[in-house]
Every structure is written in structure tokens, then in C-alpha cells.
Design a protein around this motif. Sequence first.
Motif, PDB file in Angstrom:
ATOM      1  N   GLY A  20      12.647 -15.927 -29.551  1.00 49.77           N
ATOM      2  CA  GLY A  20      13.604 -16.693 -28.774  1.00 49.77           C
ATOM      3  C   GLY A  20      14.672 -17.297 -29.656  1.00 49.77           C
ATOM      4  O   GLY A  20      15.372 -16.591 -30.380  1.00 49.77           O
ATOM      5  N   ARG A  21      14.762 -18.624 -29.661  1.00 50.19           N
ATOM      6  CA  ARG A  21      15.781 -19.314 -30.435  1.00 50.19           C
ATOM      7  C   ARG A  21      15.192 -20.515 -31.156  1.00 50.19           C
ATOM      8  O   ARG A  21      14.220 -21.124 -30.700  1.00 50.19           O
ATOM      9  CB  ARG A  21      16.925 -19.791 -29.538  1.00 50.19           C
ATOM     10  N   TRP A  59       9.499 -26.366 -41.011  1.00 50.88           N
ATOM     11  CA  TRP A  59       8.829 -26.173 -39.728  1.00 50.88           C
ATOM     12  C   TRP A  59       9.900 -26.160 -38.640  1.00 50.88           C
ATOM     13  O   TRP A  59      10.720 -27.071 -38.563  1.00 50.88           O
ATOM     14  CB  TRP A  59       7.827 -27.293 -39.486  1.00 50.88           C
ATOM     15  N   ALA A  60       9.873 -25.132 -37.789  1.00 50.31           N
ATOM     16  CA  ALA A  60      10.945 -24.934 -36.815  1.00 50.31           C
ATOM     17  C   ALA A  60      10.393 -24.727 -35.414  1.00 50.31           C
ATOM     18  O   ALA A  60       9.389 -24.042 -35.205  1.00 50.31           O
ATOM     19  CB  ALA A  60      11.795 -23.723 -37.214  1.00 50.31           C
ATOM     20  N   ALA A  61      11.079 -25.308 -34.436  1.00 50.75           N
ATOM     21  CA  ALA A  61      10.745 -25.114 -33.025  1.00 50.75           C
ATOM     22  C   ALA A  61      11.271 -23.770 -32.549  1.00 50.75           C
ATOM     23  O   ALA A  61      12.427 -23.422 -32.803  1.00 50.75           O
ATOM     24  CB  ALA A  61      11.362 -26.240 -32.194  1.00 50.75           C
ATOM     25  N   THR A  62      10.425 -23.009 -31.859  1.00 54.66           N
ATOM     26  CA  THR A  62      10.810 -21.714 -31.310  1.00 54.66           C
ATOM     27  C   THR A  62      10.275 -21.591 -29.880  1.00 54.66           C
ATOM     28  O   THR A  62       9.596 -22.494 -29.371  1.00 54.66           O
ATOM     29  CB  THR A  62      10.260 -20.541 -32.140  1.00 54.66           C
ATOM     30  N   HIS A  63      10.527 -20.456 -29.259  1.00 56.41           N
ATOM     31  CA  HIS A  63      10.078 -20.252 -27.878  1.00 56.41           C
ATOM     32  C   HIS A  63       8.587 -19.970 -27.768  1.00 56.41           C
ATOM     33  O   HIS A  63       8.035 -20.022 -26.664  1.00 56.41           O
ATOM     34  CB  HIS A  63      10.860 -19.104 -27.243  1.00 56.41           C
ATOM     35  N   GLY A  76       3.667 -18.664 -41.381  1.00 55.07           N
ATOM     36  CA  GLY A  76       2.650 -19.001 -40.401  1.00 55.07           C
ATOM     37  C   GLY A  76       3.232 -19.556 -39.124  1.00 55.07           C
ATOM     38  O   GLY A  76       4.411 -19.918 -39.058  1.00 55.07           O
ATOM     39  N   LYS A  77       2.378 -19.595 -38.091  1.00 54.62           N
ATOM     40  CA  LYS A  77       2.808 -20.083 -36.783  1.00 54.62           C
ATOM     41  C   LYS A  77       1.716 -20.949 -36.165  1.00 54.62           C
ATOM     42  O   LYS A  77       0.521 -20.706 -36.360  1.00 54.62           O
ATOM     43  CB  LYS A  77       3.072 -18.917 -35.827  1.00 54.62           C
ATOM     44  N   LEU A  78       2.130 -21.953 -35.409  1.00 59.17           N
ATOM     45  CA  LEU A  78       1.263 -22.689 -34.498  1.00 59.17           C
ATOM     46  C   LEU A  78       1.748 -22.353 -33.099  1.00 59.17           C
ATOM     47  O   LEU A  78       2.847 -22.760 -32.704  1.00 59.17           O
ATOM     48  CB  LEU A  78       1.337 -24.196 -34.749  1.00 59.17           C
ATOM     49  N   LEU A  79       0.975 -21.564 -32.359  1.00 57.60           N
ATOM     50  CA  LEU A  79       1.385 -21.113 -31.037  1.00 57.60           C
ATOM     51  C   LEU A  79       1.020 -22.148 -29.984  1.00 57.60           C
ATOM     52  O   LEU A  79      -0.075 -22.712 -30.008  1.00 57.60           O
ATOM     53  CB  LEU A  79       0.718 -19.776 -30.712  1.00 57.60           C
ATOM     54  N   LEU A  80       1.934 -22.367 -29.045  1.00 59.88           N
ATOM     55  CA  LEU A  80       1.723 -23.336 -27.981  1.00 59.88           C
ATOM     56  C   LEU A  80       2.085 -22.702 -26.639  1.00 59.88           C
ATOM     57  O   LEU A  80       2.823 -21.721 -26.590  1.00 59.88           O
ATOM     58  CB  LEU A  80       2.570 -24.587 -28.227  1.00 59.88           C
ATOM     59  N   PRO A  81       1.586 -23.272 -25.537  1.00 59.68           N
ATOM     60  CA  PRO A  81       1.784 -22.637 -24.238  1.00 59.68           C
ATOM     61  C   PRO A  81       3.166 -22.836 -23.624  1.00 59.68           C
ATOM     62  O   PRO A  81       3.445 -22.269 -22.567  1.00 59.68           O
ATOM     63  CB  PRO A  81       0.705 -23.278 -23.364  1.00 59.68           C
ATOM     64  N   ASP A  82       4.024 -23.635 -24.244  1.00 57.99           N
ATOM     65  CA  ASP A  82       5.349 -23.893 -23.698  1.00 57.99           C
ATOM     66  C   ASP A  82       6.417 -23.676 -24.763  1.00 57.99           C
ATOM     67  O   ASP A  82       6.131 -23.698 -25.961  1.00 57.99           O
ATOM     68  CB  ASP A  82       5.454 -25.343 -23.190  1.00 57.99           C
ATOM     69  N   ILE A  83       7.657 -23.517 -24.333  1.00 58.24           N
ATOM     70  CA  ILE A  83       8.783 -23.420 -25.256  1.00 58.24           C
ATOM     71  C   ILE A  83       8.921 -24.737 -26.004  1.00 58.24           C
ATOM     72  O   ILE A  83       8.958 -25.815 -25.400  1.00 58.24           O
ATOM     73  CB  ILE A  83      10.082 -23.097 -24.496  1.00 58.24           C
ATOM     74  N   VAL A  84       8.983 -24.666 -27.322  1.00 52.55           N
ATOM     75  CA  VAL A  84       9.058 -25.861 -28.158  1.00 52.55           C
ATOM     76  C   VAL A  84      10.524 -26.220 -28.394  1.00 52.55           C
ATOM     77  O   VAL A  84      11.353 -25.363 -28.701  1.00 52.55           O
ATOM     78  CB  VAL A  84       8.331 -25.642 -29.499  1.00 52.55           C
TER      79      VAL A  84
END
Length: 308
Positions: free
Chosen positions: A229-230, A243-247, A261-269
Motif C-alpha cells: 500500500g502506502r 519503523w513505518a506504518a503501511t497498509h 521485518g514486519k508486525l502484521l495487524l488486521p487494519d491499515i496502519v
Amino acid sequence: MTITLGETPTRIRAELVALDERFAIAGDDYVECLYDGGRWLEGPAYAPAWRSLIFSDIPNDRLLRWDEVSGQTTVFRQPSGFINGNTIDGQGRLVSCAQGERQVIRTEYDGSRTVLASHLDGKRLNSPNDVVVRSDGSVWFTDPPYGITSNYEGHAGEQELDGCYVYRIDPSGRLTVVADDFLRPNGLAFSLDETELYVVDTPGLHIRRFTVDGEKLTGGEVFAPCTAGRFDGIRLDETGRVWAATHEGVHCFAPDGTLIGKLLLPDIVSNLTFGGPRGNRLFVTATTSVWSWHLTTRGAPPPYATKE
């Protein structure tokens, strides 16, 4: 998917994706949902003096405050001026981007507000978006037009400036443009020694890295591209990782720009910050929710921290 407090557990297993050995970051096995009642949450800023997280619910035109001691979330200010980004300055005061009012403001100790910037050469700013404070007291912010393109996150209005710039406010109050070649600049963060400034260009799908040359910026090469995403908000940890917010969640980059690395979450960050008494708690705003993850690394020292 959105987790609703009271209907489902407030904790989910931390879904980590390690792409490089430099993402050897230990932490809790779960992330916590601290609040889920917003419309589009943004601008998390941890205030140590209050033991609280301040964050924005932009379309609902309010600032919210999550209390670390009680675990309760209350309204901090409403209306807020459709505040987006927030940060804490070197004296512990809240500095905010009131994109609906097209201003950068500071909340004083008595609760009053001081306007730090509103015009450039007689023309109104677009809609200040995100903000950081350097240890010398200067305030740096981005100014895309998101708050004036509709009445959803601000007030539909005319863009009076020719572009979307990155600005610096001198401690004396003087406003200058430090970068003018962005499509829509967004999140920004200083390197650990404050000699570099990372800035997101959201529609450009990348993070750029500049050298801080006194009151100016030089360079501006692409530091990292976005693969989900963005990009939106960014922060650094104590080792210089970005550390960056992504979709899809939070992406972590090594200082050389490698996605590790990534921390995956259920919503767009939308944004993130480090906080807590030890600085090792990652707070993440993601669409309607605020998430928290305790980890072993800490965030970069804030501008009010003692410099050795």
C-alpha cells in the motif's frame, strides 16, 4: 477486520515476519487492542508526565487520551481543529498539526493554545499533517492538502500555495521551507544524532532521507520503497532502525534501507510511536483502533531526553 472491545479478546498473537537476522527483536507474544472506537485514528504521542497516549480521531474532530494507569480512554479535546499529527516538545508540551485550521499549534501548560505557524508569505498553509521537534527547539512539519480536499478530515478549501512543502519553525518563530519537491509529504523522523531527516512521500510510495545542514536540508535520496500500500507515519528505535506504518502493519527497516521485518495487524496502519516508562512500548494507530506491543528495544530518545 476490526477487533471490538467487549465482543472479542483485546489481545491477539503478534504476527511477525522476520526477513533478516537484524530483525532479532524479542517482545510479547501478543499485541493488545487498547481502544477501538474511532473513525480514522492518527498522531499518537506519548506524554511521560501524564503517563498517557494522546492520539487523534480526525473525522470525529477530537483528540483522545488513553491513560496508562487506569487503561481508560477519554476525550482530551473536542473540537480539536481536525488535528492530525502530534508530538511532545523538549519542555513536555503537546505540538499538533491542526489540519482543519491549517495551523501548527502548541498546547501550553495551562491548556491554552499558541499558534506556531499558519501562513507562508501571506498565504495559508495547506493542512499541516505530521510534526517532529528537534532538540534545538526547532519544529519541523509536513503540509500536504488532505485537510482541504473535502469536509471529511477538515474543511474543503482552496490550496493557496503552489506546492506541498516540508517546513522548519525556528525557535524564534520564523517559518522556512526546507524541501519543496514532494508530491505529498507525510510522516517524518530524525536520525538518532539528528543529522538526517527521514520524510515519507505517500503517493511516491517511498521514504526519502535528507542531510540536515543547519537550517536546511540537502540530498533527499530514496531510503526505502513501500511494498504494502502506502507509507504514512514513521519512527526510529534506539538502534537507528526505521519503523513505518503501511497498509498491512508496521514495517521495520535497517539503517541501510533493507526491509528486515514486519508486525502484521488486521487494519491499515496510520502512525506509530514508542512510549511507556521504559520507552519500549510500541503504540500503533490503525484505522479505528490503537494497538500496543511491548518489545525489548526502545524508541529513539525524545527531544526532552538528557543528551550525553
